[in-house]
Design a protein around this motif. Structure first.
Motif, PDB file in Angstrom:
ATOM      1  N   ARG A 125       0.831  -1.216   0.000  1.00  0.00           N
ATOM      2  CA  ARG A 125       0.000   0.000   0.000  1.00  0.00           C
ATOM      3  C   ARG A 125       0.858   1.256   0.000  1.00  0.00           C
ATOM      4  O   ARG A 125       0.435   2.297   0.508  1.00  0.00           O
ATOM      5  CB  ARG A 125      -0.962  -0.032   1.200  1.00  0.00           C
ATOM      6  CG  ARG A 125      -2.200  -0.879   0.907  1.00  0.00           C
ATOM      7  CD  ARG A 125      -3.025  -1.229   2.115  1.00  0.00           C
ATOM      8  NE  ARG A 125      -3.286  -0.154   3.030  1.00  0.00           N
ATOM      9  CZ  ARG A 125      -3.685  -0.351   4.296  1.00  0.00           C
ATOM     10  NH1 ARG A 125      -3.880  -1.569   4.757  1.00  0.00           N
ATOM     11  NH2 ARG A 125      -3.908   0.676   5.085  1.00  0.00           N
TER      12      ARG A 125
ATOM     13  N   TYR B 247      -7.228   8.796   6.232  1.00  0.00           N
ATOM     14  CA  TYR B 247      -7.234   7.340   6.416  1.00  0.00           C
ATOM     15  C   TYR B 247      -8.648   6.806   6.199  1.00  0.00           C
ATOM     16  O   TYR B 247      -8.848   5.797   5.526  1.00  0.00           O
ATOM     17  CB  TYR B 247      -6.739   7.016   7.838  1.00  0.00           C
ATOM     18  CG  TYR B 247      -6.716   5.548   8.155  1.00  0.00           C
ATOM     19  CD1 TYR B 247      -5.677   4.741   7.710  1.00  0.00           C
ATOM     20  CD2 TYR B 247      -7.740   4.959   8.896  1.00  0.00           C
ATOM     21  CE1 TYR B 247      -5.650   3.388   7.997  1.00  0.00           C
ATOM     22  CE2 TYR B 247      -7.729   3.614   9.186  1.00  0.00           C
ATOM     23  CZ  TYR B 247      -6.680   2.831   8.739  1.00  0.00           C
ATOM     24  OH  TYR B 247      -6.663   1.488   9.020  1.00  0.00           O
TER      25      TYR B 247
ATOM     26  N   TYR C  64      -6.888  -9.480   8.562  1.00  0.00           N
ATOM     27  CA  TYR C  64      -6.940  -9.172   7.137  1.00  0.00           C
ATOM     28  C   TYR C  64      -7.585 -10.330   6.373  1.00  0.00           C
ATOM     29  O   TYR C  64      -7.328 -10.513   5.190  1.00  0.00           O
ATOM     30  CB  TYR C  64      -5.541  -8.869   6.593  1.00  0.00           C
ATOM     31  CG  TYR C  64      -4.950  -7.573   7.118  1.00  0.00           C
ATOM     32  CD1 TYR C  64      -5.553  -6.351   6.819  1.00  0.00           C
ATOM     33  CD2 TYR C  64      -3.817  -7.578   7.908  1.00  0.00           C
ATOM     34  CE1 TYR C  64      -5.020  -5.162   7.303  1.00  0.00           C
ATOM     35  CE2 TYR C  64      -3.269  -6.391   8.384  1.00  0.00           C
ATOM     36  CZ  TYR C  64      -3.885  -5.183   8.077  1.00  0.00           C
ATOM     37  OH  TYR C  64      -3.359  -4.008   8.543  1.00  0.00           O
TER      38      TYR C  64
ATOM     39  N   HIS D  70     -11.912  -6.180  12.563  1.00  0.00           N
ATOM     40  CA  HIS D  70     -10.920  -5.168  12.184  1.00  0.00           C
ATOM     41  C   HIS D  70     -11.530  -4.178  11.205  1.00  0.00           C
ATOM     42  O   HIS D  70     -11.168  -3.014  11.167  1.00  0.00           O
ATOM     43  CB  HIS D  70      -9.715  -5.891  11.552  1.00  0.00           C
ATOM     44  CG  HIS D  70      -8.507  -5.035  11.342  1.00  0.00           C
ATOM     45  ND1 HIS D  70      -7.493  -5.392  10.505  1.00  0.00           N
ATOM     46  CD2 HIS D  70      -8.147  -3.833  11.862  1.00  0.00           C
ATOM     47  CE1 HIS D  70      -6.555  -4.468  10.526  1.00  0.00           C
ATOM     48  NE2 HIS D  70      -6.925  -3.495  11.331  1.00  0.00           N
TER      49      HIS D  70
ATOM     50  N   ASP E  44       2.572  -0.746  16.112  1.00  0.00           N
ATOM     51  CA  ASP E  44       1.365  -0.824  15.275  1.00  0.00           C
ATOM     52  C   ASP E  44       1.747  -1.213  13.843  1.00  0.00           C
ATOM     53  O   ASP E  44       1.043  -0.842  12.900  1.00  0.00           O
ATOM     54  CB  ASP E  44       0.583   0.497  15.281  1.00  0.00           C
ATOM     55  CG  ASP E  44      -0.824   0.355  14.707  1.00  0.00           C
ATOM     56  OD1 ASP E  44      -1.347  -0.777  14.685  1.00  0.00           O
ATOM     57  OD2 ASP E  44      -1.396   1.376  14.274  1.00  0.00           O
TER      58      ASP E  44
HETATM   59  O1  NIG Z   1      -4.174  -0.046  14.257  1.00  0.00           O
HETATM   60  N1  NIG Z   1      -6.833   0.996  13.142  1.00  0.00           N
HETATM   61  C1  NIG Z   1      -6.975  -0.124  12.685  1.00  0.00           C
HETATM   62  N2  NIG Z   1      -6.007  -0.957  12.329  1.00  0.00           N
HETATM   63  C2  NIG Z   1      -4.680  -0.590  12.060  1.00  0.00           C
HETATM   64  C3  NIG Z   1      -4.522  -0.130  10.661  1.00  0.00           C
HETATM   65  C4  NIG Z   1      -4.621  -1.257   9.730  1.00  0.00           C
HETATM   66  C5  NIG Z   1      -4.503  -0.887   8.283  1.00  0.00           C
HETATM   67  O2  NIG Z   1      -4.657   0.275   7.893  1.00  0.00           O
HETATM   68  O3  NIG Z   1      -4.270  -1.831   7.502  1.00  0.00           O
HETATM   69  C6  NIG Z   1      -4.155   0.346  13.099  1.00  0.00           C
HETATM   70  O4  NIG Z   1      -3.691   1.452  12.815  1.00  0.00           O
END
Ligand code: NIG
Ligand code: FE
Length: 430
Positions: free
Chosen positions: A108, A121, A171, A204, A341
């Motif tokens: 990405r 985002y 995912y 998620h 993260d």
């Molecule tokens: O912790 N906020 C949600 N999940 C992730 C981001 C995951 C992604 O963008 O693929 C986080 O930042």
């Protein structure tokens, strides 16, 4: 010096690290109230440090830590299976990364430009990009590809000093793929020196062909029972966020997870203050993570409930968002943990860089940041065996720095100041 008597027997693997200019043992043992194990004294020293120090490990655990002279008298380096002369450099506990989304496929990198053009985002997510794009790539990847990807990320983490890492699924968003991701995490745990802590995060995102309520039912009624019978996951996490899962939906997921033995964790107050931190407190979750928009009231509730706040400054850095207010949590007496993260939106595998950001952007001291990356991070994973410290009995996970003091971890932000890595009493990088 503390330790057990005797020199290692021939059968047990032994390791001695000696002549450390300073050795970080962990938070002082008096830190923490009698009534809860998850508090720290906001006015006390964050870390206990011994000068001219050494530790010895037998069979994976620390058996002695103290002045070099005393430790090496009992455990002479020449008799050990492995020995490291730290030559005056600092020795610290191995880093614990308590929040990653490290198992995925796809790329990405183009989202960087989209963000620079002004897309948020959430704009990207709503357009079917972001997490959902990684979900498509991950579903298409076979297990071997996913394992190979994860192992390469773990190699990068180990080189940067991480010895324990939490990895979330999330995912897949369907039963088969979520189970596959947890299986890959389990296989990577067996194949790699880093210890992995698996978290199920079916909640998620909401797949684009499903309504949110319907998807929450799918998580609670189909995914969670399958995850429970698979028996790999230890925690259940949810993205409690406006436009994703609201507080009630998050509660349903976490309670259903708890019913099958998974300890709750919450992605809380990342983009909006929705109530995820208070939910984490009510459920006595292991941690509440992100917390960019949390308040002093939230900090007090978490501290009261023994929930570890996990702050993720790399995410704020990558998104150009305001950072979490670390001082509010520290002043509340909470053991503030920090994490990378690591995910396709936050491509950092360095707990050292996270410590730099914690100091420069969240006003933590280097010692608070190191505690956040070690013992406090271990608490966020309910690890009660001393992980994140070098106390007698703890797993012997340690870093020999190429620097005279532990302050150099946060101070340097190009290459982590890690020279050698000891994991479970074995030298895994030198
Ligand atoms: O912790 N906020 C949600 N999940 C992730 C981001 C995951 C992604 O963008 O693929 C986080 O930042
Ligand atoms: Fe996350």
């Amino acid at each position: 010096m503390t330790g057990t008597d005797g020199v290692a027997s021939g059968e047990d693997h032994s390791c001695v690290v000696y002549d450390a200019g300073e050795l970080v043992v962990g938070p002082p043992e008096h830190a923490g109230d009698a009534d809860t194990e998850t508090s720290t004294d906001p006015d006390g020293d964050p870390l206990e440090i011994i000068e001219d120090a050494a530790f010895a490990a037998v069979d994976g655990a620390v058996v002695a830590v103290g002045p070099t002279e005393e430790v090496t008298r009992e455990y002479p380096p020449e008799n050990a299976d492995e020995a490291i002369d730290a030559a005056g450099n600092a020795v610290v506990p191995g880093f614990v990364d308590p929040h990653t989304h490290a198992v995925f496929a796809g790329d990405r990198s183009d989202e960087l430009e989209a963000k620079l053009r002004g897309k948020s985002y959430q704009d990207i997510l709503e357009e079917g990009g972001g997490i959902l794009r990684t979900v498509r790539a991950t579903r298409e990847a076979d297990d071997e590809r996913l394992l190979e990807n994860l192992l390469s990320h773990l190699d990068a983490m180990l080189a940067r000093g991480t010895t324990t890492v939490e990895v979330k699924s999330g995912y897949g968003l369907d039963v088969d793929t979520e189970l596959r991701l947890l299986e890959v995490i389990d296989r990577a745990d067996d194949a790699h020196p880093i210890d992995l802590v698996p978290t199920f995060m079916g909640a998620h995102a909401v797949p684009d062909d499903t309504g949110t309520e319907e998807y929450v039912d799918h998580v609670t009624d189909d995914q969670l029972p399958a995850v429970a019978s698979q028996g790999i996951a230890e925690f259940c996490d949810v993205f409690c966020e406006a436009g994703v899962f609201d507080v009630e939906q998050s509660r349903r997921v976490l309670e259903a997870g708890r019913d099958v033995g998974l300890t709750p964790k919450v992605h809380a107050e990342e983009f909006t203050r929705l109530g995820g931190a208070q939910l984490a407190a009510t459920l006595e979750a292991a941690s509440a993570d992100h917390l960019l928009h949390a308040t002093a009231e939230d900090a007090a509730a978490l501290r009261e409930a023994g929930v570890v706040p996990v702050l993720l400054p790399g995410t704020a850095f990558g998104l150009g968002e305001e950072y979490a207010d670390a001082r509010t949590f520290l002043e509340a007496g909470a053991p503030v943990a920090i994490a990378t993260d690591f995910n396709p939106n936050c491509h950092s595998r360095s707990m050292a860089f996270v410590q730099t950001l914690s100091c420069l952007e969240m006003e933590m001291t280097p010692a608070e940041a190191l505690r956040g990356a070690t013992s406090a991070a271990a608490r966020a994973l309910d690890l009660e065996d001393g992980t994140g410290t070098l106390r007698t009995g703890a797993p012997a996970d340690a870093l020999v720095l190429e620097a005279p003091s532990s302050a150099h971890v946060a101070y340097r932000f190009d290459t982590p100041a890690v020279d050698a890595v000891v994991k479970s009493g074995e030298v895994v990088r030198s």
